[in-house]
Design a protein around this motif. Structure first.
Motif, PDB file in Angstrom:
ATOM      1  N   THR A 218       0.818  -1.223   0.000  1.00 42.38           N
ATOM      2  CA  THR A 218       0.000   0.000   0.000  1.00 42.38           C
ATOM      3  C   THR A 218       0.847   1.267   0.000  1.00 42.38           C
ATOM      4  O   THR A 218       0.307   2.371  -0.106  1.00 42.38           O
ATOM      5  CB  THR A 218      -0.945   0.018   1.214  1.00 42.38           C
ATOM      6  N   ASN A 219       2.187   1.135   0.117  1.00 43.79           N
ATOM      7  CA  ASN A 219       3.055   2.304  -0.041  1.00 43.79           C
ATOM      8  C   ASN A 219       3.063   2.799  -1.479  1.00 43.79           C
ATOM      9  O   ASN A 219       3.422   3.945  -1.737  1.00 43.79           O
ATOM     10  CB  ASN A 219       4.498   1.960   0.358  1.00 43.79           C
ATOM     11  N   ILE A 220       2.697   1.927  -2.415  1.00 49.05           N
ATOM     12  CA  ILE A 220       2.712   2.296  -3.832  1.00 49.05           C
ATOM     13  C   ILE A 220       1.587   3.279  -4.106  1.00 49.05           C
ATOM     14  O   ILE A 220       0.415   2.983  -3.872  1.00 49.05           O
ATOM     15  CB  ILE A 220       2.578   1.053  -4.730  1.00 49.05           C
ATOM     16  N   GLN A 221       1.961   4.454  -4.622  1.00 45.30           N
ATOM     17  CA  GLN A 221       0.985   5.503  -4.916  1.00 45.30           C
ATOM     18  C   GLN A 221       0.990   5.920  -6.384  1.00 45.30           C
ATOM     19  O   GLN A 221       0.090   6.634  -6.816  1.00 45.30           O
ATOM     20  CB  GLN A 221       1.251   6.731  -4.042  1.00 45.30           C
ATOM     21  N   SER A 222       1.980   5.496  -7.140  1.00 49.13           N
ATOM     22  CA  SER A 222       2.052   5.789  -8.569  1.00 49.13           C
ATOM     23  C   SER A 222       2.591   4.562  -9.290  1.00 49.13           C
ATOM     24  O   SER A 222       3.379   3.795  -8.717  1.00 49.13           O
ATOM     25  CB  SER A 222       2.962   6.985  -8.856  1.00 49.13           C
ATOM     26  N   VAL A 223       2.179   4.395 -10.558  1.00 46.73           N
ATOM     27  CA  VAL A 223       2.634   3.261 -11.357  1.00 46.73           C
ATOM     28  C   VAL A 223       3.060   3.776 -12.729  1.00 46.73           C
ATOM     29  O   VAL A 223       2.360   4.573 -13.350  1.00 46.73           O
ATOM     30  CB  VAL A 223       1.534   2.200 -11.526  1.00 46.73           C
ATOM     31  N   VAL A 224       4.220   3.303 -13.189  1.00 45.23           N
ATOM     32  CA  VAL A 224       4.699   3.600 -14.538  1.00 45.23           C
ATOM     33  C   VAL A 224       4.651   2.300 -15.328  1.00 45.23           C
ATOM     34  O   VAL A 224       5.364   1.346 -15.009  1.00 45.23           O
ATOM     35  CB  VAL A 224       6.132   4.164 -14.521  1.00 45.23           C
ATOM     36  N   VAL A 225       3.793   2.241 -16.337  1.00 42.86           N
ATOM     37  CA  VAL A 225       3.601   1.034 -17.140  1.00 42.86           C
ATOM     38  C   VAL A 225       4.324   1.212 -18.468  1.00 42.86           C
ATOM     39  O   VAL A 225       3.961   2.072 -19.268  1.00 42.86           O
ATOM     40  CB  VAL A 225       2.101   0.765 -17.385  1.00 42.86           C
ATOM     41  N   ARG A 226       5.324   0.408 -18.700  1.00 45.89           N
ATOM     42  CA  ARG A 226       6.040   0.458 -19.962  1.00 45.89           C
ATOM     43  C   ARG A 226       5.386  -0.486 -20.972  1.00 45.89           C
ATOM     44  O   ARG A 226       4.298  -1.017 -20.721  1.00 45.89           O
ATOM     45  CB  ARG A 226       7.513   0.124 -19.762  1.00 45.89           C
ATOM     46  N   HIS A 227       6.074  -0.753 -22.071  1.00 44.42           N
ATOM     47  CA  HIS A 227       5.460  -1.507 -23.159  1.00 44.42           C
ATOM     48  C   HIS A 227       6.148  -2.833 -23.430  1.00 44.42           C
ATOM     49  O   HIS A 227       5.852  -3.501 -24.415  1.00 44.42           O
ATOM     50  CB  HIS A 227       5.479  -0.661 -24.441  1.00 44.42           C
ATOM     51  N   ASP A 228       7.077  -3.243 -22.572  1.00 45.26           N
ATOM     52  CA  ASP A 228       7.853  -4.457 -22.832  1.00 45.26           C
ATOM     53  C   ASP A 228       7.850  -5.350 -21.593  1.00 45.26           C
ATOM     54  O   ASP A 228       8.803  -5.357 -20.823  1.00 45.26           O
ATOM     55  CB  ASP A 228       9.286  -4.082 -23.222  1.00 45.26           C
ATOM     56  N   PHE A 229       6.782  -6.084 -21.400  1.00 39.19           N
ATOM     57  CA  PHE A 229       6.713  -7.006 -20.261  1.00 39.19           C
ATOM     58  C   PHE A 229       5.789  -8.164 -20.596  1.00 39.19           C
ATOM     59  O   PHE A 229       4.939  -8.077 -21.484  1.00 39.19           O
ATOM     60  CB  PHE A 229       6.250  -6.297 -18.979  1.00 39.19           C
ATOM     61  N   ASP A 230       5.977  -9.258 -19.869  1.00 38.39           N
ATOM     62  CA  ASP A 230       5.168 -10.455 -20.084  1.00 38.39           C
ATOM     63  C   ASP A 230       3.926 -10.419 -19.207  1.00 38.39           C
ATOM     64  O   ASP A 230       3.756  -9.528 -18.373  1.00 38.39           O
ATOM     65  CB  ASP A 230       5.990 -11.711 -19.797  1.00 38.39           C
ATOM     66  N   PHE A 231       3.104 -11.436 -19.373  1.00 37.59           N
ATOM     67  CA  PHE A 231       1.855 -11.469 -18.614  1.00 37.59           C
ATOM     68  C   PHE A 231       1.988 -12.229 -17.298  1.00 37.59           C
ATOM     69  O   PHE A 231       1.703 -11.701 -16.233  1.00 37.59           O
ATOM     70  CB  PHE A 231       0.738 -12.114 -19.445  1.00 37.59           C
ATOM     71  N   ALA A 232       2.397 -13.503 -17.360  1.00 46.69           N
ATOM     72  CA  ALA A 232       2.349 -14.384 -16.185  1.00 46.69           C
ATOM     73  C   ALA A 232       3.537 -14.179 -15.264  1.00 46.69           C
ATOM     74  O   ALA A 232       4.684 -14.041 -15.705  1.00 46.69           O
ATOM     75  CB  ALA A 232       2.282 -15.840 -16.624  1.00 46.69           C
ATOM     76  N   SER A 233       3.268 -14.173 -13.981  1.00 46.28           N
ATOM     77  CA  SER A 233       4.311 -14.061 -12.977  1.00 46.28           C
ATOM     78  C   SER A 233       4.992 -15.403 -12.760  1.00 46.28           C
ATOM     79  O   SER A 233       4.361 -16.457 -12.801  1.00 46.28           O
ATOM     80  CB  SER A 233       3.702 -13.574 -11.656  1.00 46.28           C
ATOM     81  N   ASP A 234       6.306 -15.365 -12.527  1.00 44.16           N
ATOM     82  CA  ASP A 234       7.038 -16.568 -12.122  1.00 44.16           C
ATOM     83  C   ASP A 234       6.843 -16.863 -10.643  1.00 44.16           C
ATOM     84  O   ASP A 234       7.229 -17.928 -10.164  1.00 44.16           O
ATOM     85  CB  ASP A 234       8.533 -16.399 -12.404  1.00 44.16           C
ATOM     86  N   ASN A 235       6.298 -15.905  -9.944  1.00 43.71           N
ATOM     87  CA  ASN A 235       6.128 -16.044  -8.502  1.00 43.71           C
ATOM     88  C   ASN A 235       4.861 -16.845  -8.220  1.00 43.71           C
ATOM     89  O   ASN A 235       3.752 -16.336  -8.321  1.00 43.71           O
ATOM     90  CB  ASN A 235       6.020 -14.652  -7.860  1.00 43.71           C
ATOM     91  N   ARG A 236       5.027 -18.093  -7.833  1.00 35.34           N
ATOM     92  CA  ARG A 236       3.875 -18.980  -7.614  1.00 35.34           C
ATOM     93  C   ARG A 236       3.568 -19.162  -6.130  1.00 35.34           C
ATOM     94  O   ARG A 236       2.837 -20.076  -5.758  1.00 35.34           O
ATOM     95  CB  ARG A 236       4.109 -20.360  -8.256  1.00 35.34           C
TER      96      ARG A 236
END
Length: 356
Positions: free
Chosen positions: A224-242
């Motif tokens: 909840t410390n996150i107050q802003s997000v910068v979304v770029r254009h080069d990333f995958d969908f699925a997380s490796d974190n299971r």
């Protein structure tokens, strides 16, 4: 480092996960390899009702192990304690991936101390990090915990913060950056934004970088410390974190059908979903398309679009402007400015005797 060197060309820059880290750096398994670094007995994780509780427990356990390691005099006992410490650091890997402090940098610092056999310094560093997490002092003194020289740690410094220091400190928040970057590139991004700070900034922030669509969703719901997000254009969908306790966050998204999104729409769609689950966030989109290509398209309600390589100064100012507008309280701000500008000697002071 100049801001123009902060991010090499996007195409072909993803580092091989099997490759060793940069010279002199220790990679933390689990920062990008969630399946490897789950750590612990899976059945025991069901006992935790939240990832925050698990995180607190892991750090508290590491503090206890570190203290025992620093005072141990038997080689056999030290080896067992070192194994336990490594196990806990691996378990913290997928959790700290979503936080600026201690985060990946903090875990790497601790691993270097363990590798050198600096058990006393390791115990002091862990204790200091845990104390900072519990008290929140890292929000005001984050740079002191990540010295490039890993200077001697003065434990007393954490206990002498005055009320005046707390009042004068600037509010802290975190910025999530979504992009497929290797560890060195992540560090460069964080440094580039950190270099934009000015003494008259009302807020101070640190960056957290994740590599996938799903990690971004987990991050804004977990941290909840996150107050802003910068979304770029080069990333995958699925997380490796299971890690199951983190996967629970994805199930809170509701009826969103995300797996059918076209990869070229990941950016705008992520902006849209982020705005849905946390409407207060300022979301900035960085696109590699031309103005003509995106004209008239739904960009997910992002606050602003940056085209290709953004200007770090402009991004920094937009981040602060967005947070400032949400926390702007004109009457209270004017009151603070008046009280801070008035000399102490001019303040009215009436003794108890005079008031009778």
């Amino acid at each position: 480092m100049s801001t123009t060197d902060a991010k090499p060309p996007l195409i072909g820059t993803t580092q091989d996960e099997a490759a060793p880290g940069p010279a002199g750096q220790t990679r933390v398994p689990g920062i990008r390899d969630g399946a490897v670094a789950g750590g612990g007995n899976p059945s025991s994780l069901s006992e935790y009702y939240s990832a925050s509780q698990l995180r607190n427990d892991r750090w508290t356990s590491l503090k206890s192990i570190a203290g025992q390691l620093a005072s141990s005099t038997r080689a056999e006992q030290r080896e067992k304690l070192i194994d336990k410490a490594h196990h806990l650091l691996r378990a913290l890997g997928p959790i700290e991936a979503y936080w600026a402090f201690p985060g990946r940098r903090g875990l790497e610092q601790l691993l270097r101390m363990l590798a050198r056999g600096d058990h006393a310094d390791f115990a002091r560093a862990v204790t200091r990090m845990v104390r900072a997490l519990q008290s929140g002092t890292y929000r005001r003194r984050l740079g002191e915990y990540f010295s490039d020289t890993e200077r001697d740690i003065n434990d007393e410094e954490d206990n002498v913060e005055t009320q005046e220091q707390r009042v004068r400190s600037r509010p802290f928040f975190e910025v999530l950056i979504v992009d497929d970057l290797g560890p060195a590139q992540q560090d460069a991004q964080c440094i580039a934004l950190r270099e934009q700070r000015r003494d008259d900034d009302r807020f101070v922030y640190e960056s957290v970088i994740v590599n996938t669509f799903e990690d971004a969703l987990i991050g804004v719901l977990f941290n909840t410390n996150i107050q802003s997000v910068v979304v770029r254009h080069d990333f995958d969908f699925a997380s490796d974190n299971r890690l199951e306790i983190l996967q629970r966050y994805l199930r809170r998204i509701g009826d969103e059908e995300l797996t059918t999104i076209d990869p070229e729409d990941y950016g705008p769609e992520l902006c849209r979903v982020l705005r849905k689950i946390r409407p207060e966030l300022d979301v900035f989109l960085v696109t590699d398309r031309s103005v003509e290509e995106i004209a008239g398209r739904d960009l997910g309600g992002c606050a602003r679009v940056f085209y290709n390589q953004e200007d770090f100064t402009e991004l920094h100012l937009n981040i602060l402007r967005g947070v400032n507008s949400r926390y702007n309280t004109p009457f209270f701000n004017a009151l603070k400015e008046t009280s801070s500008s008035r000399p102490a000697s001019s303040m009215p002071c009436r003794s108890a005797a005079a008031s009778r």
